[in-house]
Design an enzyme around this catalytic site. Structure first.
Site, PDB file in Angstrom:
ATOM      1  N   ASP A  58       0.832  -1.203   0.000  1.00  0.00           N
ATOM      2  CA  ASP A  58       0.000   0.000   0.000  1.00  0.00           C
ATOM      3  C   ASP A  58       0.870   1.258   0.000  1.00  0.00           C
ATOM      4  OD1 ASP A  58      -2.619   1.470   0.478  1.00  0.00           O
ATOM      5  OD2 ASP A  58      -1.534   2.015   2.285  1.00  0.00           O
ATOM      6  N   GLU A 130      -2.261  -5.404  -3.502  1.00  0.00           N
ATOM      7  CA  GLU A 130      -1.286  -4.616  -2.757  1.00  0.00           C
ATOM      8  C   GLU A 130      -0.170  -5.507  -2.204  1.00  0.00           C
ATOM      9  OE1 GLU A 130      -4.006  -0.872  -1.219  1.00  0.00           O
ATOM     10  OE2 GLU A 130      -3.815  -2.640   0.084  1.00  0.00           O
TER      11      GLU A 130
END
Length: 238
Positions: A58, A130
């Site tokens: 992320d 992610e």
């Protein structure tokens, strides 16, 4: 981490790596990126799930997308940069990209999650997307991870260049539908998942009773926007 890489699994991961366009030095990073918490919890061994890689991925995703926007939109003010980035790396987009890469097929899930449709669950796909970025970063470094992110988000960046990324899809859909007498637009909350600090909502949009779109987001407004966008795509009006 326990070594759960059979020869069959290694071959499967190598095939996925080709799809990703990344030649991993250590397949264990990619393996970990695809281990759901439910699988780790049900395993007898010391299996590491993908939540920490998701956290790392992320951060890489945010920096890579922020850097691109900063370099390619020199006149865009800070507030609009933030909104544009949020629109590009939203849950629905990441899940869509993960689905296009068939990441769900490679996930290791617990029995309950498997039976509950976990391979196509938007939150699982977003997390896997992610986590894979985090795995690439650990295995290949920043430049490779950045290049991967930019490849995956290329079409979204093109939308941003055309000024289409920040559209109010709900308003566009409503204006279109109300041109036809007797038609209506209704949004319905169909799912709510996660703890209070990280909740996700799923909405369906019905046009005169017919489901035309579904979207998930970390707020009800975001989920409705994604549902409206999907409806517009079906109507070929986006």
């Amino acid at each position: 981490m326990e070594n759960i890489l059979s020869e069959e699994r290694k071959q499967s991961l190598r095939e996925l790596a080709k799809v990703l366009g990344v030649e991993f030095h250590n397949l264990n990073f990619l393996q970990q990126a695809l281990v759901h918490t439910s699988y780790a919890n049900e395993s007898k061994g010391n299996i590491v799930h993908n939540e920490r890689l998701e956290f790392l991925g992320d951060a890489v995703l945010e920096l890579a997308s922020s850097t691109y926007l900063y370099q390619h939109f020199p006149q865009m003010p800070e507030g609009q940069l933030t909104k544009t980035r949020a629109s590009i790396v939203c849950s629905a987009t990441l899940a869509k990209l993960a689905a296009g890469l068939h990441l769900g097929d490679y996930l290791l899930l617990g029995h309950g999650e498997e039976m509950g449709g976990g391979r196509t669950r938007q939150t699982n796909l977003e997390d896997a997307f992610e986590s894979v970025i985090g795995a690439i970063y650990l295995d290949q470094g920043w430049e490779a991870a950045q290049a991967y992110v930019l490849r995956q988000l290329e079409s979204e960046f093109e939308l941003a260049k055309r000024g289409a990324i920040l559209k109010d899809y709900k308003t566009i859909l409503q204006e279109e539908v109300y041109q036809h007498e007797g038609q209506s637009v209704v949004y319905e909350l169909v799912a709510e998942e996660g703890p209070d600090h990280d909740k996700s909502f799923t909405f369906q949009v019905r046009i005169t009773g017919r489901v035309m779109g579904q979207g998930t987001g970390h707020s009800k407004k975001e989920a409705e926007q994604h549902a409206a966008r999907e409806a517009l795509e079906k109507l070929k009006l986006k």
